[in-house]
Write an enzyme that holds these catalytic residues in place. Sequence first.
Site, PDB file in Angstrom:
ATOM      1  N   ASN A 101       0.945  -1.196   0.037  1.00  0.00           N
ATOM      2  CA  ASN A 101      -0.048  -0.051   0.008  1.00  0.00           C
ATOM      3  C   ASN A 101       0.847   1.217  -0.190  1.00  0.00           C
ATOM      4  O   ASN A 101       1.722   1.276   0.716  1.00  0.00           O
ATOM      5  CB  ASN A 101      -0.833  -0.075   1.184  1.00  0.00           C
ATOM      6  CG  ASN A 101      -2.173   0.893   1.123  1.00  0.00           C
ATOM      7  OD1 ASN A 101      -1.889   1.926   0.765  1.00  0.00           O
ATOM      8  ND2 ASN A 101      -3.196   0.361   1.507  1.00  0.00           N
ATOM      9  N   ASP A 102       0.249   2.139  -0.921  1.00  0.00           N
ATOM     10  CA  ASP A 102       1.380   3.381  -0.964  1.00  0.00           C
ATOM     11  C   ASP A 102       1.109   4.327   0.376  1.00  0.00           C
ATOM     12  O   ASP A 102       1.880   5.098   0.579  1.00  0.00           O
ATOM     13  CB  ASP A 102       0.949   4.208  -2.311  1.00  0.00           C
ATOM     14  CG  ASP A 102       1.392   3.469  -3.406  1.00  0.00           C
ATOM     15  OD1 ASP A 102       2.376   2.588  -3.421  1.00  0.00           O
ATOM     16  OD2 ASP A 102       0.841   3.728  -4.588  1.00  0.00           O
TER      17      ASP A 102
ATOM     18  N   HIS B 159     -10.431  -6.162  -5.239  1.00  0.00           N
ATOM     19  CA  HIS B 159      -9.202  -6.144  -4.522  1.00  0.00           C
ATOM     20  C   HIS B 159      -9.501  -6.573  -3.076  1.00  0.00           C
ATOM     21  O   HIS B 159     -10.653  -6.175  -2.724  1.00  0.00           O
ATOM     22  CB  HIS B 159      -8.099  -4.956  -4.851  1.00  0.00           C
ATOM     23  CG  HIS B 159      -8.851  -3.902  -3.878  1.00  0.00           C
ATOM     24  ND1 HIS B 159      -9.872  -2.977  -4.320  1.00  0.00           N
ATOM     25  CD2 HIS B 159      -8.432  -3.169  -2.672  1.00  0.00           C
ATOM     26  CE1 HIS B 159     -10.203  -2.175  -3.473  1.00  0.00           C
ATOM     27  NE2 HIS B 159      -9.288  -2.190  -2.535  1.00  0.00           N
TER      28      HIS B 159
ATOM     29  N   GLN C 286      -7.254  -6.344   0.775  1.00  0.00           N
ATOM     30  CA  GLN C 286      -6.199  -5.857   1.635  1.00  0.00           C
ATOM     31  C   GLN C 286      -5.411  -6.889   2.522  1.00  0.00           C
ATOM     32  O   GLN C 286      -6.243  -7.493   3.018  1.00  0.00           O
ATOM     33  CB  GLN C 286      -6.260  -4.629   2.398  1.00  0.00           C
ATOM     34  CG  GLN C 286      -6.667  -3.403   1.572  1.00  0.00           C
ATOM     35  CD  GLN C 286      -6.945  -2.049   2.029  1.00  0.00           C
ATOM     36  OE1 GLN C 286      -6.147  -1.673   2.858  1.00  0.00           O
ATOM     37  NE2 GLN C 286      -8.375  -1.474   2.113  1.00  0.00           N
TER      38      GLN C 286
ATOM     39  N   HIS D 247     -11.733 -19.393   9.898  1.00  0.00           N
ATOM     40  CA  HIS D 247     -13.075 -19.240   9.446  1.00  0.00           C
ATOM     41  C   HIS D 247     -13.173 -17.748   8.741  1.00  0.00           C
ATOM     42  O   HIS D 247     -12.332 -17.091   9.068  1.00  0.00           O
ATOM     43  CB  HIS D 247     -14.266 -19.187  10.529  1.00  0.00           C
ATOM     44  CG  HIS D 247     -13.651 -18.329  11.667  1.00  0.00           C
ATOM     45  ND1 HIS D 247     -12.517 -18.715  12.633  1.00  0.00           N
ATOM     46  CD2 HIS D 247     -14.176 -17.083  12.270  1.00  0.00           C
ATOM     47  CE1 HIS D 247     -12.799 -17.480  13.490  1.00  0.00           C
ATOM     48  NE2 HIS D 247     -13.462 -16.657  13.024  1.00  0.00           N
TER      49      HIS D 247
ATOM     50  N   LYS E 289     -28.298  -0.572   7.727  1.00  0.00           N
ATOM     51  CA  LYS E 289     -28.322  -0.872   8.937  1.00  0.00           C
ATOM     52  C   LYS E 289     -27.262   0.153   9.737  1.00  0.00           C
ATOM     53  O   LYS E 289     -26.044  -0.065   9.387  1.00  0.00           O
ATOM     54  CB  LYS E 289     -27.973  -2.282   9.630  1.00  0.00           C
ATOM     55  CG  LYS E 289     -27.841  -2.400  10.969  1.00  0.00           C
ATOM     56  CD  LYS E 289     -29.206  -2.066  11.859  1.00  0.00           C
ATOM     57  CE  LYS E 289     -29.014  -1.864  13.275  1.00  0.00           C
ATOM     58  NZ  LYS E 289     -30.078  -1.714  14.220  1.00  0.00           N
ATOM     59  N   PHE E 290     -27.625   0.946  10.147  1.00  0.00           N
ATOM     60  CA  PHE E 290     -26.602   1.923  11.253  1.00  0.00           C
ATOM     61  C   PHE E 290     -26.304   1.467  12.468  1.00  0.00           C
ATOM     62  O   PHE E 290     -27.413   1.258  13.349  1.00  0.00           O
ATOM     63  CB  PHE E 290     -27.233   3.383  11.228  1.00  0.00           C
ATOM     64  CG  PHE E 290     -26.994   4.273   9.984  1.00  0.00           C
ATOM     65  CD1 PHE E 290     -25.826   4.950   9.838  1.00  0.00           C
ATOM     66  CD2 PHE E 290     -28.112   4.107   8.940  1.00  0.00           C
ATOM     67  CE1 PHE E 290     -26.006   5.449   8.568  1.00  0.00           C
ATOM     68  CE2 PHE E 290     -27.911   4.911   7.806  1.00  0.00           C
ATOM     69  CZ  PHE E 290     -26.856   5.525   7.544  1.00  0.00           C
ATOM     70  N   MET E 291     -25.040   1.268  12.883  1.00  0.00           N
ATOM     71  CA  MET E 291     -24.725   0.626  14.212  1.00  0.00           C
ATOM     72  C   MET E 291     -24.146   1.775  14.657  1.00  0.00           C
ATOM     73  O   MET E 291     -23.194   2.300  14.668  1.00  0.00           O
ATOM     74  CB  MET E 291     -23.497  -0.227  14.379  1.00  0.00           C
ATOM     75  CG  MET E 291     -23.956  -1.600  13.534  1.00  0.00           C
ATOM     76  SD  MET E 291     -25.055  -2.465  14.615  1.00  0.00           S
ATOM     77  CE  MET E 291     -25.251  -4.131  13.422  1.00  0.00           C
TER      78      MET E 291
END
Lengths: 349, 349
Positions: free
Chosen positions: A77-78, A166, A168, A299, A314-316
Amino acid sequence: MANFDPNEHPHIRFNPLKEEWVTVSPHRMKRPWQGQVEKPQESEVPRFDSKNPLCPGVTRPNGKVTPEYDSTYVFTNDFPALLEEGPEPAPSDDPLFQAAAGFGTCKVICFHPHSDVTLPIMSKEEVRAVIDKWAEINVDLGKKYTWVQIFENKGSINGCSNPHPHCQVWASSFLPNEPMVKNRTQKQYYTKHGAPMLVDYVKKELQKQERIILQNNHWVWLVPYWAVWPYETMLLPRRHVLRIEDLTNEERDALADITKQLLTKYDNMFEVSFPYSMGWHGAPTGPELKEDNKHWQLHAMYYPPLLRSATVKKFMVGYEMLAQPQRDLTAEQAAEKLRNLPDIHYKLK
Amino acid sequence: MANFDPNEHPHIRFNPLKEEWVTVSPHRMKRPWQGQVEKPQESEVPRFDSKNPLCPGVTRPNGKVTPEYDSTYVFTNDFPALLEEGPEPAPSDDPLFQAAAGFGTCKVICFHPHSDVTLPIMSKEEVRAVIDKWAEINVDLGKKYTWVQIFENKGSINGCSNPHPHCQVWASSFLPNEPMVKNRTQKQYYTKHGAPMLVDYVKKELQKQERIILQNNHWVWLVPYWAVWPYETMLLPRRHVLRIEDLTNEERDALADITKQLLTKYDNMFEVSFPYSMGWHGAPTGPELKEDNKHWQLHAMYYPPLLRSATVKKFMVGYEMLAQPQRDLTAEQAAEKLRNLPDIHYKLK
Ligand SMILES: O=P(O)(O)O[C@H]1O[C@H](CO)[C@@H](O)[C@H](O)[C@H]1O
Ligand SMILES: O=P(O)(O)O[C@H]1O[C@H](CO)[C@@H](O)[C@H](O)[C@H]1O
């Protein structure tokens, strides 16, 4: 009073991996929705974009060139969140002000040279190449680092800043919070029951058949009993497997199959490329490679943010952040809904 | 090698209240942003909207009428996540499938009859009325329930679908995850050090003066050493106070003052009504009222999602969900930025 029905009556459920509860409010599914429910205009992603640093042949902002790759492609990663070395904070004897060194590295794995494909519509062989890359990088970075976190953020609604397929990999010298807790709980379970928690768990789920969505000879895809996100799922091998690189050739092929199938179901839910965060957890690495980690079971987790439609998530937030996660539909209802979705991708019909 | 500089070099910090770490990556502030930019928030909210169930005199979807109130107004949520009674799940002896009863009630507190005001532009007396309501409801619901969670979700970007100034109160028969952990850590600290953790913490922060943003005779507003969200803050009384209802008359007035001041700074950051989730944590209630809870210290938390502008938020996704929260700017940088913001609300200039 009526008998308890988990799909009708509010209750709380325990997550033995995280030692946390979730509030389940199935009666709340009847709540009217004030937000609009509509399919967004899916913007067409071009196959190649000369400004996208993940596309083959593009010069990135820092002057480096992404090569003309034709399968997967891995690079550092840049703007990595973790660095391989640097000064360390001095030790502190104040329990309220504790800092520690956190070294590591951040990699990007491009799944495919084309920006306009996703895993469910890639060929089985192409998905298998991604799986092999995951295994390879876990070995490579695992030589040095205690934890290698492979994860994918998908969809702009989910904070993904690049539409090119992609994932990461952030590897660190320390065991992060989530695996630290899981390490403890799985160890406790093993000590008490003489078997890995998640191996027992899958066996029991296979008997119950209430939350299983898909299965093949080597893998089981299910909604965990304690799921938090509306369509949160877990993908587990049938066999006891410590780390992704321990998967056999057959298990990897079967993983490519079930990955394509499960992502097809997800995409078919709202006929949109389904946003999610996913990642793998297995036994720690680095210095832990020579320790006994048989309490661990490999897993993958999928955490999709969508709730009612392609545009309503859904907002947590308040209660979830300050008290405890809350969900409306039950794990069993989510599993049934996913099970009943078509197996052919809406784009390939 | 250079000396360690927390504003320059990546490291991890420990949150003693939650026993969790945060990854701090200050070197990453230079990264360009290519990801999702949110719609700018609705700036014009009408004072009265005959379709908004929180406005005085409006008939709600369930036929109930919101009365013509002229200060605060409290009512039970028409679609509560928790119910006061109902059937209970049968006990299970399987550690992997644990459910329990979760009873409770969900209230809404309207702060003001007008939809077009917010706490920072309400008068001090009006904010004081909200504080008194918080104290009153904590006493009322605390008679029966173990935990009374007062929280506010503000801003549509933050999952709040109603622009009318209001907060929520979810009271439960069980101690939710977050306070359960804090109960344990504060008790451990008290046993070991003979003083409440957060009382000690504020004293030390007042000495250091690195993360304090505002203070008055009774309150301290600061960015905690272990903050996760870019502009996460904590508001604490100077005195040892167990519960919000224990605040004196003077402390409540001083709380109204500092609340208006801190929300003014937040709004002035991007000259927008600043979205956040906030809430109060104090000693548990119900059966816990007669127990020794002197290890607890009352505090409010503010968790704002914004990162770079009114439209770019911090996504807590892949790595954060699966491994550990990560932040770019340090707690000290956030405190300095907030400290330097104007004290006069941009709308009142
Ligand atoms: O109750 P509201 O405002 O409709 O809903 C909001 O707050 C709740 C409590 O934090 C969350 O569960 C919801 O996801 C959120 O959208
Ligand atoms: O690395 P990206 O894709 O730019 O950024 C995304 O993933 C990171 C790791 O989960 C998060 O810290 C960021 O908030 C998110 O926007």
